[in-house]
Structures are given as C-alpha cells and as structure tokens.
Enzyme design. Structure first.
Site, mmCIF file in Angstrom:
data_model
loop_
_atom_site.group_PDB
_atom_site.id
_atom_site.type_symbol
_atom_site.label_atom_id
_atom_site.label_comp_id
_atom_site.label_asym_id
_atom_site.label_seq_id
_atom_site.Cartn_x
_atom_site.Cartn_y
_atom_site.Cartn_z
ATOM 1 N N SER B 319 0.789 -1.225 0.000
ATOM 2 C CA SER B 319 0.000 0.000 0.000
ATOM 3 C C SER B 319 0.818 1.270 0.000
ATOM 4 O O SER B 319 0.309 2.302 -0.378
ATOM 5 C CB SER B 319 -0.928 0.018 1.207
ATOM 6 O OG SER B 319 -0.162 -0.044 2.384
ATOM 7 N N HIS B 347 -5.227 -4.853 -0.408
ATOM 8 C CA HIS B 347 -5.483 -3.786 -1.386
ATOM 9 C C HIS B 347 -5.753 -4.321 -2.777
ATOM 10 O O HIS B 347 -6.174 -3.569 -3.645
ATOM 11 C CB HIS B 347 -4.290 -2.830 -1.427
ATOM 12 C CG HIS B 347 -4.203 -1.952 -0.230
ATOM 13 N ND1 HIS B 347 -4.740 -0.690 -0.189
ATOM 14 C CD2 HIS B 347 -3.680 -2.168 0.979
ATOM 15 C CE1 HIS B 347 -4.517 -0.172 0.996
ATOM 16 N NE2 HIS B 347 -3.880 -1.046 1.734
ATOM 17 N N LYS B 379 -11.446 -2.362 1.790
ATOM 18 C CA LYS B 379 -11.040 -1.484 0.706
ATOM 19 C C LYS B 379 -11.994 -1.522 -0.475
ATOM 20 O O LYS B 379 -12.567 -0.506 -0.837
ATOM 21 C CB LYS B 379 -9.619 -1.855 0.257
ATOM 22 C CG LYS B 379 -8.565 -1.284 1.176
ATOM 23 C CD LYS B 379 -8.196 -2.237 2.278
ATOM 24 C CE LYS B 379 -7.234 -1.609 3.251
ATOM 25 N NZ LYS B 379 -6.883 -2.529 4.317
#
Lengths: 153, 562
Positions: B319, B347, B379
């Site tokens: 990330s 992610h 996310k």
C-alpha cells in the site's frame, strides 16, 4: 506517522547514515562550516582550521556519542533507549562502511588542520585532544561502555 | 523516440533475462524500467520482465532513484529542523517559551521519569508543525467526493478549533474506495438497511459461542466461490485477521520469510507467533531464493534441525509503494523449495484482475497454488473485516484454533450484507453489469492517472496497474505544503514522511477509485500540476512523451525521450 507504518525496519536510526547522499551532505556541511569560518576577517588560516576541526569534533561528539535513544518511539519497546547513535548504527555491527567513513573523516580533518597550522604546538595540543575525544568512543571495545557512569541513563 | 512494443511471453531474440526481473541492463541503456538514450532498433532491449514465460502480461514496475541534489537538500532540511528543535526545547526548558506538551507535575520531578523526553522530540518539533494534514474530520460518506469540517489553529497546530464551516465536495484521493462501494444510496445500502431491521447491529458474542449467524456462513460460502477456493472464514477486523491468525498457523521452530515492506499487521502477527523471522528485499526474488536455500541447507540456527514450516508472507499490492508482488515467481519458488505462501490481498482484492478477483486472477494463476489467501473487505467492498481462504482442512483448523474466532466478536449483520451485496455485484450475480463496469473503470482510471502524472514529470513509484499511486515529495517542508495546498484547491490527499517511510522517500499517496469520473481526475491532475509547479515537485528525469489516447487493451506502446 509512526515508525514501521511503511516498512518493517524497527529502528530507522540504524539506516540513516547509509542512505543515499548522506555522506555527501556531511562533507558539504563540513566544507560550509570551514568556508564560514574562513570568511570571518580576524581569524587567520591556522585559527580557522583549528576551529573547524574543534567545532566539527564537538558536534560529532554531541550528536553521535552523547545523545542517547531515538527521537521517535520505536516498536521494539525501547531497546535503543540507552544507546548512543554511534552504538545504534547498523544494529551494533562493527566495521561497516558508515562506521569506517565516520572514523576516517575526523582523521582526515586532523591531517589537514595539522598541515595548515604548520604543526604549531598550541594548535597541535588542541587538535589532538579534540581528535581523541571523537576517536576513542568509536573503538569497538568501548561499545556500550560508560566511563565513571557518565551518561548512563 | 523509439517505439517499443511490449507484450507478454516470448522473445527468443532478446537477451536472457535475470531471475529478479531485470532484463539485460549491461550497457546502461536501461535504468529503473525506462529506456534512456536512443539505441539502434536491432539492439533495442525489451525491458519487460519475462522470466521464462511465467508472466502472461507485461510487468512494469519502476522506483526511480532519488536525485542526489534532492537527497542533499532533504538532509539539510531535516538538519535545520533538528537544530531548531533543540533550540525550542532549550527555550521551553528555561521557560522562555511556554511548553504546550503534557509534562509531569512538579511533585513528580524527583521520581524516575515515566517517559523519555527525547522520544517525543520528533513529535513535538516536526510532526506538530504539519499536523493539520492528518486526522482531518470528514462529515459525509467517503466516496469520490466528501465534505470536510474546516479547522483552524491559532497556536501553530497545538490546538484546533472548528470554524463551523463545512468544506463541501472535496475530491477524495485518499480513501481506499477502489470500486466505489462507499455509498450511502443504492442496492447495497437497501440490502444492508433491510438486514439491519431484521438482525439489529450487534452480535454480542464470539464466533465460537453464540455469534455464528447464518449470514456469516452465507458470506463465507460466497467468498470461497468468489476466490475459487474450497472454503473461507470471515473475521470482524482486517488487522486482527493477520495478527491473530498467523500465530495459529506457525509457531516456534518455524521460519517466516517476510517482505521488507510488509504491513504492520503482518509484522505483528509474525512477531506474536514466536517463529524466526527473516526479511527479504522488497519484491526481490533473488533475495527470497537465497534465503530459502540458506534455510533449507542450514536448518535452524544452532541445532541444524530442519524447519518445521517455512511460510512466505507477501502482500498483493503494497500500500505504500504501489508495487504488485511477483506472484508467478513466488509460486515457482514456493513449489521448488516446498514452502507455504501467505498472500495478503488487502489492497488487491476487487482492484486487480479482469473480474476483480485479485492478484491471482491478474496473473492468470491457479488459486489453489496459494496456501493461505487473506484479504480485507475494507477497501474494495466498502465494509469492514477480513477473511482467510484456502483448503477446507486449513479453514476448519482455523475455525477451532484462531484467536479471532475464540475471543473476538464476529462481523455485524448489516456489514455482512453489504459485503454480500457488493461481492454479488462484482461477480455479476445481481443481474446487472455494474460490477464489471466498475472494475474496468478502475483499471482505466489507474492507467490514465499514472500515465498523465508521469507525463507531467513527477516521480511515481510502483507498478503501472496498481491503483495506489505514490507521488514522491522528499523534503519535509513539502509534505506539509502539499497537503495544505491540495486542500485549498479542494482535493484531499494523504501524505506520509519520515519515520514512517525511509528518510529520503516522503510521499503523497493517491488511491484511485472507480467512482472517480474522468472530469474529477482531470481536475485533480490540473491542480496537482499547479501545485507541482509551485512546489517544484517535478523531479523525474525520464519524461514520457505524451501519447495519443489509446483504448485500454493488453498491448501498449511506450515512447521515452531523454
């Protein structure tokens, strides 16, 4: 912003001296100090060199051998709290390139100062004592040693 | 400018690529993924990673090195800030300046101090100066645009007061909203509201006691179907999924090989497990292979016994760097050395791959090759929580032995319904093509945004396909300036600096979303361009020549110009 958010390096202080451009910045800093001292009109060249040497060694002693711990909280429950920055470098591994560089640079400065002061006795004593204050703490035998309990906690 | 066609496997006439992904940089024409200088077309090196045909699509990752002048100025900046910090501390100590930090009471001064003052040095002298770029209060749903409460500080960020005004429609470039499911209207919300009236909010128990709702079982079957694995288990918190399950999987006598830039939850889970941890260089397969070889040849440190288990911990999309793991090579290494792979897709699930199924689908690999697939619902699904998926025996084991299952409360029912609805939407099972459109929109946004930023001349880290875009700022003052200037222009960004990142790699991180329209991205790019000129952030020495707009497809062309 905390240590370890974007990397798993427990103590970033150990890696700071290895980063790209740090040695160059350090050399430029010393050069800048010397130029500033040379520009002061009532310092002769030998005085300027001795002052550069002494001020550089004083700064190095304070930042590398006197200040302990890290300026940020590390996730290792403070293992490095009682260690000076020099002792923290590379997690205590001796004879790495940063350590060699920072040992050699005051010696080079000492050679230059001795040359430009024409080996005058007073300057010699000043320069040598100042060099010793900055070389002796770097010896591997003095890793973690606190003489007379000074700077222990 | 040369035209270099990039395609996947194949290329017998090109020089032998090396294991870690660099293909022939011998004569210096190739550095950091960009071709410099014009060379003859017949000696043109294809700088795409292709390791014996493991990759079915081009893998472009670049981390341009910090320019030397910028590094020197960054150190000078930190040096000046440190000196001023010492000066201010001196003034505070001698009561010349009022100390606004909390200190111990006078009566306690004789005791051994509870905290070390120096550990707070960075916090009070550097972080406080630019503190207004973080913890900004949002008062709407964090979609593509959001509303922020305006705060102002009269004592240099030591205290904040609200002016009462709300800054409306700030373009949100910081939320992890990859597929745009952070909405307060639409089918997900309707479904969640219905389940809320049916089940309530709280579960009031752990999974193993009374907190196992049929909704959880439905969710787990759906997650397993989504990923293409046998079984899955869902937990209430993504961080807790990692930190509570890695100790259940490995213990003392096992070896964990963890990537340099792994997230704090993985690091915490690895430390809690008691296994030996060795770190390999970020995304560097040579480093990983060397560690694997050493581990198998030498065994445990003193007894030389073989390791009980070797677990490789990687993330799908990292990330802070925006890089994608070299999964085909990791899986090849894992099979060769008979170790296990734990893939954290926090992610990348929903954000990568043509169907949104994550990094495994992105590379076209078999999900059964990854032993433990972990991910979060925070996310891309607009909810909260995490999951672990894999073989049925593994998940059955985790249902009994996972710390989260025994001690932590399970997911709340409306959140579960949000995940179910959004996952069905992505899979296309709700009868519309909305999900597929969102995944494609995200991919287009990613490519467009990254390409335009590189054309403008910024240094951008990471892989071309990752929706996380770190823009390098480097100097400490620019961190604060960038955050504030972007807010003045109605764009909210996340900035991060030392000690969270290495000292010369402070950055601003953009998270793209399928909810961002082309106009929003263009506005954002215009403002970033302005701020970049104002703050002189355009450090890149390898500018891309602007391309004619091309449709989003597999083969791409790149032209570079010195």
């Amino acid at each position: 912003m905390n240590v370890g958010v974007a990397h798993s390096e427990v103590n970033p202080n150990t890696r700071v001296m290895n980063s790209r451009g740090m040695w160059l910045t350090y050399a430029l800093g010393v050069g800048m100090l010397h130029v500033v001292l040379l520009s002061i009109p009532f310092f002769s060249v030998p005085v300027a060199w001795t002052l550069t040497n002494v001020i550089h060694n004083l700064g190095m002693y304070v930042f590398l051998h006197a200040v302990k711990g890290t300026p940020f909280e590390t996730p290792d429950q403070g293992k490095a709290r009682l260690l000076t920055h020099w002792e923290q470098l590379d997690y205590g591994v001796q004879f790495t390139s940063s350590r060699k560089f920072f040992t050699i640079s005051p010696i080079i400065l000492y050679f230059l100062a001795s040359f430009y002061t024409k080996y005058d006795p007073t300057h010699f004593i000043l320069n040598t004592t100042s060099l010793l204050t900055v070389l002796i703490p770097k010896l591997p035998q003095l890793h973690g040693v606190r003489i007379f309990g000074i700077n222990k906690y | 400018a040369e035209r270099v066609q990039r395609s996947g496997a194949g290329g017998m006439e090109r020089p032998q690529p090396r294991a870690n992904g660099c293909s022939g940089a011998a004569h210096g024409a190739l550095r950091n993924g960009y071709v410099r200088g014009l060379s003859a077309p017949d000696t043109q090196i294809n700088h795409i990673v292709h390791n014996g045909g493991l990759y079915k699509r081009p893998f472009n990752e670049a981390f341009e090195e910090t320019p030397m002048l910028v590094a020197v100025l960054t150190y000078v900046g930190y040096g000046v800030l440190t000196l001023f910090g010492y000066l201010r501390d001196f003034m505070r100590y001698w009561k010349i300046e009022k100390c606004q930090n909390t200190t111990e009471r006078e009566e306690q001064k004789d005791f051994v101090p509870l905290y070390q003052d120096f550990e707070n040095f960075y916090n009070r002298n550097l972080y406080m100066r630019i503190r207004d770029s973080w913890n900004r209060p949002i008062c709407s749903v964090p979609g593509a645009k959001m509303d922020m409460m305006e705060r102002v500080s009269h004592d240099y960020n030591w205290t904040f007061t609200y002016t009462g005004k709300v800054i409306k429609d700030v373009i949100n470039m910081g939320s992890y909203n990859y597929l745009g499911f952070a909405q307060n209207a639409g089918p997900c919300k309707e479904a969640a509201a219905k389940i809320l009236s049916q089940y309530g909010v709280g579960v009031c128990s752990t999974r193993q006691e009374m907190g196992n709702l049929e909704k959880h079982e439905e969710l787990e079957r759906l997650v397993a179907r989504f990923l293409g694995v046998e079984s899955a288990m869902a937990y209430g918190m993504g961080f807790a999924t990692n930190s509570m399950n890695i100790p259940a999987l490995v213990g003392k006598g096992c070896l964990i090989l963890s990537d340099e830039l792994n997230h704090a939850s993985l690091v915490l889970g690895a430390r809690l497990s008691g296994a030996t941890i060795r770190i390999f260089k970020h995304n560097n397969m040579q480093s990983l292979e060397k560690l694997l070889k050493d581990a198998i040849v030498h065994g445990q440190p003193r007894t030389r016994r073989p390791w009980k288990k070797i677990l490789i911990l990687v993330e799908g999309v990292f990330s802070m760097e925006g890089s994608i793991v070299r999964l085909p090579e990791v899986i090849a290494l894992k099979k060769k050395y008979k170790s296990y792979l734990y893939l954290d897709e926090a992610h990348s699930i929903g954000a990568l791959g043509p169907g949104g199924r994550g990094v495994v689908e992105y590379f076209g690999l078999n999900p059964e090759d990854v032993d433990v697939m972990m991910g979060t619902f925070t996310k891309s699904f607009g909810a909260s929580g995490g999951y672990i998926a894999g073989k049925k025996e593994l998940i059955d084991y985790l249902r009994t032995y996972s710390h989260s299952a025994v001690y932590a409360t399970s997911l709340s029912p409306p959140v579960v319904e949000q995940i179910i609805t959004s996952m069905k939407c992505i899979m296309g099972e709700d009868g519309t093509t909305v999900g597929k459109a969102r995944v494609q929109q995200l991919a287009e946004n990613t490519r467009y945004f990254r390409r335009r930023l590189k054309e403008l001349g910024f240094i951008i880290y990471g892989n071309e396909d990752s929706p996380v875009v770190p823009l390098m700022l480097y100097m400490p003052a620019k961190i604060g300036a960038f955050g504030r200037e972007m807010l003045k222009r109605n764009i909210g960004v996340v900035v991060v600096g030392f000690p969270a990142t290495p000292i010369i790699e402070s950055r601003a991180r953009f998270c793209l979303s399928a909810a961002h329209t082309r106009e929003m991205l263009d506005t954002a790019l215009k403002e970033i361009n302005e701020v970049g000129d104002l703050l002189q952030l355009k450090y890149s020495r390898h500018r891309l020549v602007p391309l004619l707009d091309r449709p989003f497809d597999e083969t791409t062309y790149e032209e570079t110009e010195d």
